[in-house]
Write an enzyme that holds these catalytic residues in place. Structure first.
Site, PDB file in Angstrom:
ATOM      1  N   GLY A  20     -21.590  14.677 -18.028  1.00 31.27           N
ATOM      2  CA  GLY A  20     -20.990  15.330 -19.213  1.00 31.27           C
ATOM      3  C   GLY A  20     -19.722  15.483 -19.506  1.00 31.27           C
ATOM      4  O   GLY A  20     -18.927  14.797 -19.065  1.00 31.27           O
ATOM      5  N   PRO A  68     -18.639  15.481 -13.721  1.00 32.35           N
ATOM      6  CA  PRO A  68     -20.238  15.703 -13.064  1.00 32.35           C
ATOM      7  C   PRO A  68     -20.476  16.583 -12.012  1.00 32.35           C
ATOM      8  O   PRO A  68     -19.618  17.755 -12.681  1.00 32.35           O
ATOM      9  CB  PRO A  68     -19.319  14.224 -12.412  1.00 32.35           C
ATOM     10  N   ASP A  74     -26.527  23.229 -27.924  1.00 33.44           N
ATOM     11  CA  ASP A  74     -25.971  21.964 -27.521  1.00 33.44           C
ATOM     12  C   ASP A  74     -27.481  21.610 -26.955  1.00 33.44           C
ATOM     13  O   ASP A  74     -27.773  21.245 -25.662  1.00 33.44           O
ATOM     14  CB  ASP A  74     -24.654  21.925 -26.591  1.00 33.44           C
TER      15      ASP A  74
END
Length: 393
Positions: free
Chosen positions: A84, A88, A200
Site C-alpha cells: 500500500g 510492501p 482509513d
C-alpha cells in the site's frame, strides 16, 4: 630535481593521503555512531513515550533483522502479499513454525516515527477478535517493520472485486464480514481503553482469517481520542479518496462518525461487489454511493445487489436492510449518521424500524468539482490510492 627531493615529495603526498583517508574513515565512523545513537534514542522514545491516555510500558516483541530475513526468504517476490501507500507486505514463517506478515514501511512513505509509534502502541493496547493481532516490530538502520499474525485469505478486496473470486463470498459470509467490521469498530469507538478513530477503513484494510472472519488492520493513520473528546480538526487530510467523510475531506473534521461514513461505503461495496470509484461514465453516476441513492430513490435498491447473490432469495430482506443501513451511514451531516452501536442494532434486529435516509454527500458531479476546486493545499491521488496534503501534521 634530485632523487632525494622526489622521494620526500612522494612521502609527503602519501602521508597526506593517509591522513585524509583516516580522517574520512573516522568521520564516517563517528557519523554512523551518531546516527545509530539517534535511532537508539528514537527507539527508546518509541517504547517509553506516553500515549494520549497516560499509559506506557508496552510489552512489544522486538524481532531481529536476521530472523525477519530468514522468515521471509530475504523478502522474496514469492512471499510478497501486496503493498500500500506505506510499503510492501511479506509473508514469513518463523523457526517455530508460526506464520507472520511483515509490513516494511517505505522510506518514501509519509509514515515516520510518530505514525510508526501510533500503530505499535494502538494495536498492542487493543485486543478484539475483529482486529488484527500485532506480534512485534523490527528496526534495521532506517527501515521500520511491523509484524502481524498472517491472515491466509489476504484482504477483502482480493475476493470482493475479482469476478471469479467474489463467487466464494456467499451472502452469509458477506453479512458475517459486515457484522464483524461493525463489531471491531464498536470496540475501537466505545469499549477499548482508548477511543480510536481508524481514518482509513476500506476493503484493502480488512484482512480475512482462515474462516473468512474480518480483521480490521493498518492503524498507521489512526487517531486517539480521550473519552470526553467528540471530534478534532486537522489541516492535513490523510486516508483513501472515496471512503472519506465529506466533513473530513473538505474541512479536516474527523470523529467516530467519519469511520461510520467509511463503513457505509464498505457495506455498499460488499452488497454490490463493486468499488465505490469504479464508475467512469461521464453521463452516469459519479460513484457507487450516487448509484445506490439513485436506485433507492426509484424504489429499486435490490438492483444494486451483486448478480452472484441474486439466487439468495431467502436473504432479500437482509440485503435490503444492509443497503438501507449503508445509506444511513452516508448521511451528509455527521450528526445524522448512526453510531456503530446503532448500526449493529439495525443490522441484527430485523423488526427494528429504520429512519429514511436523506440524500448522501457527493452525489452531484458539479458539486464535487466545485468543492474540490475550493480545497487549497490538497493533493488527491487517483485509482483509490491514499491521498494526503502538502502541509505538515
Amino acid at each position: 630535481m634530485t632523487g632525494k627531493k622526489k622521494k620526500k615529495i612522494w612521502i609527503v603526498i602519501a602521508v597526506v593521503i593517509t591522513v585524509v583517508l583516516l580522517l574520512l574513515g573516522c568521520s564516517w565512523f563517528i557519523m554512523r555512531k551518531i546516527k545509530q545513537g539517534k535511532w537508539k534514542e528514537e527507539l527508546d522514545k518509541l517504547m517509553t513515550l506516553e500515549d494520549n491516555d497516560g499509559g506506557n510500558g508496552h510489552d512489544l516483541r522486538m524481532f531481529t533483522y536476521s530472523s525477519i530475513l530468514a522468515a521471509t526468504n530475504s523478502f522474496s517476490l514469492e512471499n510478497k502479499l501486496g503493498g500500500g501507500g506505506f510499503g510492501p507486505v511479506y509473508k514469513g514463517k518463523m523457526d517455530e513454525g508460526r506464520e507472520i506478515a511483515v509490513k516494511v514501511l517505505s522510506r518514501r512513505s509519509n509514515q515516520g516515527l510518530l505514525e510508526f509509534k501510533t500503530e505499535l502502541i494502538l494495536i498492542s493496547n487493543i485486543q478484539h477478535m475483529n482486529l488484527v493481532k500485532l506480534l512485534g516490530f523490527c528496526i534495521h538502520g532506517d527501515e521500520k517493520m511491523i509484524v502481524y499474525d498472517y491472515m491466509p485469505n489476504k484482504s477483502l478486496d482480493f475476493f470482493l472485486f475479482d469476478p471469479a473470486k467474489k463467487e466464494l463470498l456467499n451472502w452469509d459470509t458477506r453479512f458475517n464480514i459486515i457484522e464483524g467490521i461493525a463489531q471491531g469498530l464498536l470496540y475501537l469507538h466505545k469499549y477499548s481503553r482508548l477511543r480510536i478513530i481508524h481514518r482509513d477503513l476500506k476493503a484493502g484494510n480488512i484482512l480475512l482469517d482462515e474462516n473468512m472472519n474480518p480483521k480490521i488492520s493498518d492503524f498507521g493513520l489512526a487517531k486517539i481520542f480521550k473519552q470526553n473528546v467528540i471530534e478534532a480538526n486537522t489541516n492535513r487530510r490523510v486516508g483513501t479518496y472515496g471512503y472519506m467523510a465529506p466533513e473530513y475531506a473538505m474541512q479536516g473534521i474527523y470523529s467516530v462518525k467519519s469511520d461510520v461514513y467509511s463503513f457505509g461505503v464498505l457495506v455498499l461495496e460488499i452488497v454490490s461487489g463493486q468499488k465505490n470509484n469504479s464508475f467512469h461514465n461521464e453521463e452516469g453516476p459519479l460513484n457507487l454511493v450516487e448509484y445506490a441513492w439513485e436506485l433507492w430513490s426509484k424504489d429499486a435498491a435490490l438492483e444494486l445487489v451483486d448478480p452472484t447473490l441474486k439466487s439468495s432469495r431467502s436473504h432479500i430482506d437482509q440485503l435490503q436492510r444492509c443497503i438501507h443501513v449503508g445509506l444511513l451511514c452516508l448521511e451528509n451531516r455527521a450528526t445524522d449518521r448512526p453510531t456503530t452501536e446503532d448500526v449493529l442494532s439495525m443490522l441484527k434486529n430485523e423488526t427494528m424500524m429504520l429512519p429514511m435516509p436523506k440524500c448522501p454527500a457527493f452525489v452531484s458531479r458539479s458539486s464535487v468539482v466545485y468543492e474540490l476546486e475550493n480545497v487549497k493545499s490538497e493533493k488527491f491521488s487517483a485509482n483509490g490510492l491514499s491521498m494526503s496534503a502538502i502541509d505538515g501534521r
